[in-house]
Motif scaffolding. Structure first.
Motif, short mmCIF file in Angstrom:
data_model
loop_
_atom_site.label_atom_id
_atom_site.label_comp_id
_atom_site.label_asym_id
_atom_site.label_seq_id
_atom_site.Cartn_x
_atom_site.Cartn_y
_atom_site.Cartn_z
N LEU A 10 0.82 -1.22 0.00
CA LEU A 10 0.00 0.00 0.00
C LEU A 10 0.85 1.27 0.00
N THR A 11 2.15 1.12 0.18
CA THR A 11 3.04 2.29 0.14
C THR A 11 3.76 2.40 -1.20
N GLN A 12 3.51 1.46 -2.10
CA GLN A 12 4.25 1.41 -3.37
C GLN A 12 3.37 1.81 -4.53
N ARG A 13 3.93 2.60 -5.44
CA ARG A 13 3.13 3.14 -6.53
C ARG A 13 2.58 2.04 -7.44
N ARG A 14 3.28 0.92 -7.57
CA ARG A 14 2.82 -0.14 -8.46
C ARG A 14 1.52 -0.77 -7.96
N PHE A 15 1.14 -0.53 -6.70
CA PHE A 15 -0.05 -1.15 -6.13
C PHE A 15 -1.02 -0.14 -5.52
N ALA A 16 -0.50 0.85 -4.76
CA ALA A 16 -1.36 1.73 -3.97
C ALA A 16 -2.38 2.51 -4.80
N ARG A 88 -8.83 5.46 -15.86
CA ARG A 88 -9.18 6.88 -15.85
C ARG A 88 -10.50 7.14 -16.59
N PHE A 89 -10.70 6.43 -17.71
CA PHE A 89 -11.96 6.56 -18.44
C PHE A 89 -13.14 6.11 -17.56
N VAL A 90 -12.95 4.99 -16.86
CA VAL A 90 -14.02 4.47 -15.99
C VAL A 90 -14.35 5.47 -14.88
N LYS A 91 -13.32 6.10 -14.33
CA LYS A 91 -13.56 7.08 -13.26
C LYS A 91 -14.25 8.34 -13.79
N LEU A 92 -13.90 8.77 -15.00
CA LEU A 92 -14.61 9.90 -15.61
C LEU A 92 -16.07 9.55 -15.85
N PHE A 93 -16.31 8.32 -16.26
CA PHE A 93 -17.68 7.83 -16.47
C PHE A 93 -18.44 7.85 -15.14
N GLU A 94 -17.75 7.47 -14.04
CA GLU A 94 -18.38 7.48 -12.71
C GLU A 94 -18.78 8.90 -12.32
N ILE A 95 -17.93 9.88 -12.62
CA ILE A 95 -18.27 11.28 -12.30
C ILE A 95 -19.52 11.70 -13.07
N PHE A 185 -17.83 13.72 -4.66
CA PHE A 185 -16.50 13.90 -4.08
C PHE A 185 -15.68 12.62 -4.19
N PHE A 186 -16.28 11.47 -3.85
CA PHE A 186 -15.53 10.22 -3.88
C PHE A 186 -15.25 9.77 -5.31
N ALA A 187 -16.13 10.11 -6.24
CA ALA A 187 -15.85 9.81 -7.65
C ALA A 187 -14.64 10.60 -8.14
N VAL A 188 -14.58 11.87 -7.78
CA VAL A 188 -13.43 12.71 -8.17
C VAL A 188 -12.16 12.19 -7.51
N LEU A 189 -12.26 11.79 -6.23
CA LEU A 189 -11.10 11.26 -5.51
C LEU A 189 -10.58 9.99 -6.21
N GLY A 190 -11.51 9.15 -6.68
CA GLY A 190 -11.11 7.95 -7.43
C GLY A 190 -10.39 8.30 -8.71
N LEU A 191 -10.85 9.35 -9.39
CA LEU A 191 -10.18 9.79 -10.63
C LEU A 191 -8.75 10.27 -10.32
N VAL A 192 -8.59 11.03 -9.24
CA VAL A 192 -7.26 11.51 -8.84
C VAL A 192 -6.33 10.32 -8.60
N ALA A 193 -6.83 9.31 -7.88
CA ALA A 193 -6.01 8.13 -7.60
C ALA A 193 -5.63 7.41 -8.89
N SER A 194 -6.56 7.35 -9.85
CA SER A 194 -6.31 6.61 -11.09
C SER A 194 -5.19 7.22 -11.92
N TYR A 195 -4.95 8.53 -11.77
CA TYR A 195 -3.88 9.18 -12.53
C TYR A 195 -2.50 8.75 -12.05
N ILE A 197 -1.85 5.50 -11.35
CA ILE A 197 -1.65 4.09 -11.73
C ILE A 197 -0.55 4.02 -12.79
N PRO A 198 0.49 3.20 -12.57
CA PRO A 198 1.59 3.13 -13.55
C PRO A 198 1.14 2.52 -14.87
#
Length: 628
Positions: A10-16, A88-95, A185-195, A197-198
């Motif tokens: 959970l502290t590593q970019r490849r997973f978190a 990222r597309f899925v998260k934009l769709f969620e918004i 708010f949580f949909a936008v937060l999910g989009l931020v996290a998705s950016y 993802i390696p």
């Protein structure tokens, strides 16, 4: 990988970023769905004239419907498109969906909210294949079980917290506005996290997407059936969702009518179950020895049945209060502790059941078809959950009480498990091996990562006890074809076990020339197919604890099949109960301890041209050292 490193992912970019993206998706789904179900339960008259009971059944069904229709298409898209971009597309769709839902909340327009339920179902359907195909690209094989455990824990915790927050927000003053704002708010937060993802390359960027979802669904499931182990693992996974749907769908009425509790009691049951699944999912990494251990699947299945059956008896022993009670009042009732313990243990063993199945599918499925396989599995999951709803309705019409439904589901689980394990005996073989090294023995493994993850190889090991094959098989990340004395196959239990494990019987030429030649042909065929083959070159169990000379069979094998030979040594088994000289019972039990300590050491691979019996004997002797 230690237990702590499971969480260090959970502290590593490849997973978190991937974890938080999927967690927030599951969480937001349930904030929205629960808020809608609660508002339609308590304030239905101001929204619609439709019966609330119908809406409470319709809305979950509409959420599941896209899984049936679009999962095959989602699997194709996940094979074709880079996974970070798709997330990222899925998260934009969620918004966009939450924006439509927000208008529905503010204008009291029920059809917009129901359309948003379907939209969130499509959102989850699109993300499903990404969720499980992503991990094999970024996690090492020994991290897959731990990674899957963390994801499953996160999913169930996200579902639980989403349900709690959705119910809490919507009943407050200005609750509709709070729900609309929170889900956005949580949909936008999910989009931020998705950016974050390696980059995750698409395995088949040139794949032509079949626009016919029905034809593609049939083709996907048909392709999965070609790999028997993967397909039956998919069915096992879907069965868990059937079992879970049967149990969870009854919790609201069980809490209200049987336990005589209010809404907080229902939340408590969900919490106990979800925490149980989370604990079981995380335990997999510890109990599996950091590899894909499918022996945990029968263990999980046994627990699902045992504690499901005991939940019926615990319910029968529960003393129902005269007046409806809240969570604290419920905890004071006689017999409730056993009910909660059984629900928690059903969750724990559910986690032990489901996580190894996910990891097995990820490792045994061809990488270029993994996303489509996950899509096919999601179709099966949805169909099984619909089947669970149909069976629950049938049982209610037949007059089953809710505890009786729990009992019937637990018994049916035992029947289904026996059927699946009879079709794929590898599950049972690994279970027996896993139990052996976690009860009678404490096994330390040394350099088992030298066993190749793929491709053929011959393993050679000293022969100390009657359970050497089980110990080696339990330590290996891959199935092994053992070459064993034909007499073992005549033993009642051991014979069945090794036939089930596709062991190869062999006999000395003076006993059965034909069987010996057939054994060498079978070994060559197994190696040609890319299997691991293990032989005990001494040809018999040691009667003194010392290693005997290695016979010439290994030279004959590598002469025919030019594959690497990997020396191995078992240490510490001599003198245990299952050797030719079990030693002194008092010494074994008290001096050595009730569980014998042993080690399996793996040496460096030897090229076929160097794999002479004498050289391999020296290698195994060095690995064993002075420790018998």
């Amino acid at each position: 990988m230690s237990q702590s490193s499971q969480f260090s992912l959970l502290t590593q970019r490849r997973f978190a970023p991937f974890f938080w993206t999927q967690f927030l998706g599951a969480f937001n789904d349930n904030v929205f769905k629960t808020a809608l179900l609660v508002i339609l339960t308590y304030e239905a008259a101001s929204w619609t004239t439709v019966d609330p009971a119908v809406l409470n059944s319709l809305i979950p069904g509409l959420f599941i419907l896209p899984y049936v229709v679009f999962s095959a298409t989602a699997g194709q898209i996940a094979e074709k498109v880079e996974k970070g971009r798709l997330a990222r597309f899925v998260k934009l769709f969620e918004i966009a969906i939450m924006l439509v839902a927000g208008i529905g909340w503010m204008t009291h327009t029920l059809w917009l909210l129901i359309a948003s339920v379907v939209g969130m179902g499509v959102h989850s359907t699109l993300f499903g294949p990404v969720k499980y195909a992503y991990m094999p690209q970024h996690l090492k094989p020994e991290e897959l079980v731990g990674g899957n455990g963390v994801v499953e824990m996160g999913t169930f915790v996200g579902i639980l917290l989403g349900q709690i927050l959705g119910a809490a927000l919507v009943l407050k003053p200005n609750g509709l506005m709070l729900v609309a704002g929170a889900t956005m708010f949580f949909a936008v937060l999910g989009l931020v996290a998705s950016y974050r993802i390696p980059h995750s390359p698409a395995p088949m960027p040139d794949l032509k997407i079949n626009p016919n979802p029905i034809a593609e669904s049939i083709r996907n499931i048909g392709h999965a059936r070609k790999n028997r182990t993967v397909f039956l693992s998919m069915l096992g996974n879907s069965w868990f969702w059937f079992y879970g749907a049967m149990i969870l769908s009854q919790f609201p009425l069980y809490a209200k009518e049987f336990l005589h509790g209010d809404y907080s009691v229902f939340v408590m049951l969900l919490t106990v179950f979800s925490v149980g699944v989370g604990v079981g999912s995380l335990l997999c990494e510890k109990l599996s020895g950091h590899k894909v251990e499918i022996g945990l699947v029968p263990f999980g299945s046994i627990g699902l049945s045992l504690f499901g059956i005991d939940l019926y008896f615990a319910s029968m022993g529960y003393v129902r209060p005269a007046l409806e009670v809240d969570m604290m009042g419920m905890l004071a009732q006689a017999g409730v502790a056993r009910v909660l313990f059984d629900i928690a243990m059903v969750g724990v063993f559910g986690g032990l059941f489901i996580v190894p199945l996910f990891a097995l599918i990820q490792t045994r499925c061809e990488p270029a078809h993994l996303s489509r396989t996950i899509g096919g599995m999601n179709i099966l999951n949805a169909l099984f959950m619909i089947g669970a709803a149909g069976m629950a309705i049938l049982m209610i019409k037949l007059g089953f009480t809710i505890p009786q439904m729990f009992l019937a589901t637990a018994i049916l689980n035992a029947v289904v498990a026996l059927y699946i394990f009879s079709l794929v005996p590898e599950f049972l073989v690994r279970f027996v091996a896993w139990m052996l090294i976690h009860t009678i023995h404490r096994v330390k493994t040394v350099d088992t990562d030298r066993i190749p993850e793929e491709g053929p190889a011959v393993l050679v090991c000293n022969h100390v006890s009657y359970v050497d094959a089980l110990v080696i098989g339990a330590a290996s990340p891959r199935p092994i074809r053992f070459v064993m004395d034909h007499k073992i196959f005549k033993m009642p239990i051991m014979g069945w076990l090794f036939r089930t494990a596709r062991a190869i019987p062999i006999a000395p030429a003076k006993e059965d020339q034909f069987l010996m030649e057939k054994a060498y042909i079978d070994i060559a065929q197994a190696l040609h197919e890319g299997d691991l083959v293990c032989i005990f070159p001494e040809g018999r169990l040691t009667s003194t604890g010392e290693m005997g000379e290695f016979r010439g069979g290994i030279a004959k094998i590598v002469e025919r099949s030019k594959v690497p030979v990997i020396p191995m040594a078992l240490r510490g088994l001599w003198g245990s109960l299952l050797t030719r000289d079990p030693g002194n019972l008092f010494e074994r039990t008290f001096a050595r301890g009730p569980r014998s300590r042993l080690a399996l050491a793996v040496g460096t691979p030897v090229a076929p041209e160097d794999a002479t019996p004498d050289y391999l004997h020296k290698q195994v002797l060095a690995l064993r050292g002075d420790w018998k």
